[in-house]
Scaffold this active site. Structure first.
Site, mmCIF file in Angstrom:
data_model
loop_
_atom_site.group_PDB
_atom_site.id
_atom_site.type_symbol
_atom_site.label_atom_id
_atom_site.label_comp_id
_atom_site.label_asym_id
_atom_site.label_seq_id
_atom_site.Cartn_x
_atom_site.Cartn_y
_atom_site.Cartn_z
ATOM 1 N N LYS A 1 25.598 -5.924 -1.172
ATOM 2 C CA LYS A 1 26.869 -6.294 -1.353
ATOM 3 C C LYS A 1 27.596 -5.381 -0.123
ATOM 4 O O LYS A 1 28.956 -5.312 -0.093
ATOM 5 C CB LYS A 1 27.427 -5.560 -2.755
ATOM 6 C CG LYS A 1 26.798 -6.249 -3.733
ATOM 7 C CD LYS A 1 27.319 -5.534 -4.987
ATOM 8 C CE LYS A 1 26.322 -5.893 -6.371
ATOM 9 N NZ LYS A 1 26.739 -4.977 -7.505
ATOM 10 N N ARG B 1 0.762 -1.364 -0.025
ATOM 11 C CA ARG B 1 0.075 -0.095 -0.138
ATOM 12 C C ARG B 1 0.861 1.284 -0.183
ATOM 13 O O ARG B 1 0.610 2.035 -0.813
ATOM 14 C CB ARG B 1 -0.861 0.019 1.111
ATOM 15 C CG ARG B 1 -2.337 -0.589 1.215
ATOM 16 C CD ARG B 1 -2.657 -1.422 2.442
ATOM 17 N NE ARG B 1 -1.504 -2.327 2.589
ATOM 18 C CZ ARG B 1 -1.566 -3.670 2.449
ATOM 19 N NH1 ARG B 1 -2.765 -3.941 1.954
ATOM 20 N NH2 ARG B 1 -0.684 -4.375 2.515
ATOM 21 N N THR B 2 1.723 1.262 0.925
ATOM 22 C CA THR B 2 2.477 2.538 1.105
ATOM 23 C C THR B 2 3.514 2.830 -0.064
ATOM 24 O O THR B 2 3.287 4.181 -0.651
ATOM 25 C CB THR B 2 3.371 2.664 2.494
ATOM 26 O OG1 THR B 2 2.653 1.867 3.290
ATOM 27 C CG2 THR B 2 3.927 3.806 2.891
ATOM 28 N N HIS C 1 5.027 5.579 11.568
ATOM 29 C CA HIS C 1 4.372 5.495 10.355
ATOM 30 C C HIS C 1 3.467 6.624 10.219
ATOM 31 O O HIS C 1 2.247 6.753 9.977
ATOM 32 C CB HIS C 1 3.625 4.176 10.175
ATOM 33 C CG HIS C 1 3.660 3.613 8.665
ATOM 34 N ND1 HIS C 1 3.715 4.657 7.514
ATOM 35 C CD2 HIS C 1 2.831 2.651 8.253
ATOM 36 C CE1 HIS C 1 3.089 4.166 6.367
ATOM 37 N NE2 HIS C 1 2.797 2.909 6.812
ATOM 38 N N ARG D 1 11.227 3.792 3.636
ATOM 39 C CA ARG D 1 10.857 2.732 4.581
ATOM 40 C C ARG D 1 12.184 1.975 5.142
ATOM 41 O O ARG D 1 12.828 1.294 4.094
ATOM 42 C CB ARG D 1 9.792 1.857 4.092
ATOM 43 C CG ARG D 1 9.460 0.663 4.910
ATOM 44 C CD ARG D 1 8.197 -0.114 4.575
ATOM 45 N NE ARG D 1 7.023 0.603 5.049
ATOM 46 C CZ ARG D 1 5.833 0.107 4.988
ATOM 47 N NH1 ARG D 1 5.687 -1.120 4.524
ATOM 48 N NH2 ARG D 1 4.725 0.875 5.232
#
Ligand code: CP
Length: 310
Positions: A89, A61-62, A139, A111
């Protein structure tokens, strides 16, 4: 569109926003909601602005909501996903971000699984940052879209009773919701098994209940959260089946209380655990309205942050 500005250059958490900032975001989101319901959904507000969406943790969703919001505002958009990047890496977060910024990026949506990651970046880079979820911390745009959706349903949140039910301990949505709803004058309760409620949560000015039926009888709105098994390194509940039995919200439970409350969930839902399908898909549920409002609220956040950079 309003000439007013946010008090901040970043949206790192609701904790750092004033009530005036939140109200400005809602007012702007309302205008954008009208725009995205028109046949021509695009406006030129962020033309020549480049936004990087950096997702170091899974999202449906976000991520889609931010990307759509940026495109509706005519921004140039680049997407980064940790699973297919050079972080595998051994590149550090700061090196990754500085490399992306050297390609002339103006704003970063990030995020990350580490609490404080967005705050850390804000101390090291010049671009505006929106926290799209940092571990178990905050959030903020989820809380903004939740509160915006609540206001659409019940009007002002002053003195409205809102219960947040579920895995409060691991939830960034819970903390951001508490900060946002308290700033808007709501009465907030958290409810769940004792092992999933942080010990000192009442210091945030919320009530605590371990009885889901009593919590539902008290509230006007129930925001139901997911059990976050991926963040649970020990067993906080005996089983999902037992959780569903004692804390799951199903039709029989809702029918046993004598008022019609609004049911919300930020997604993704564990169907049959925290919500039964006949509740999630019922007229009482505004889960898909939350998702729709997410685009308008994120357009507002991006637009206002871009304006505060000028
Ligand atoms: N509500 C929410 O943050 O959903 P995603 O994890 O799918 O982005």
């Amino acid at each position: 569109m309003s000439e007013q500005q946010l008090s901040t250059k970043h949206i790192l958490g609701i904790k750092y926003l004033t009530r005036k900032d939140i109200e400005l975001i809602f007012e702007t989101a309302q205008s954008f909601k009208e725009v995205i319901n028109r046949p021509i959904k695009k406006v030129p507000s962020l033309r020549d602005v480049t936004v990087a969406n950096l997702f170091f943790e899974n999202s449906t969703r976000t991520k889609l909501s931010f990307e759509l919001a940026e495109k509706r505002l005519s921004a140039d958009v680049v997407n980064f996903s940790a699973s297919s990047s050079s972080t595998k890496k051994g590149e550090t977060l700061l090196d990754t971000v500085n490399n992306i910024l050297s390609m002339k990026v103006d704003m970063v949506v990030m995020r990350h699984p580490a609490p404080g990651a967005a705050y850390f970046l804000s101390k090291h880079i010049d671009a505006s940052i929106i926290n799209a979820g940092d571990g178990t911390h905050e959030h903020p745009t989820q809380a903004l879209l939740d509160a915006f959706s609540m206001i659409e349903q019940v009007g002002t949140l002053k003195d409205k009773k809102i219960v947040i039910i579920g895995d409060i301990l691991h939830s960034r949505v819970a903390l951001s919701n508490i900060f946002c709803l308290k700033k808007l004058g709501a009465k907030v309760m958290v409810c769940g098994p004792p092992t999933l409620i942080p010990k000192y949560i009442s210091d945030l000015g919320v009530e605590v209940s371990y009885d889901v039926k009593a919590a539902l009888e008290w509230c006007d709105i129930a925001n139901v959260l997911r059990i976050q098994l991926e963040r649970q390194d020990i067993k906080y509940i005996p089983s999902l089946r037992e959780y569903a039995l004692y804390y799951g919200i199903n039709r029989d439970l809702l029918d046993s209380i004598d008022k019609e409350i609004v049911i919300m969930h930020p997604g993704p839902i564990n169907r049959g655990v925290e919500l039964s399908s006949d509740v999630a898909d019922s007229d009482q549920s505004i889960i898909l309205q939350q998702v729709e409002n997410g685009v308008a609220v994120r357009m507002a956040a991006l637009y206002l942050l871009a304006a505060s950079r000028n």
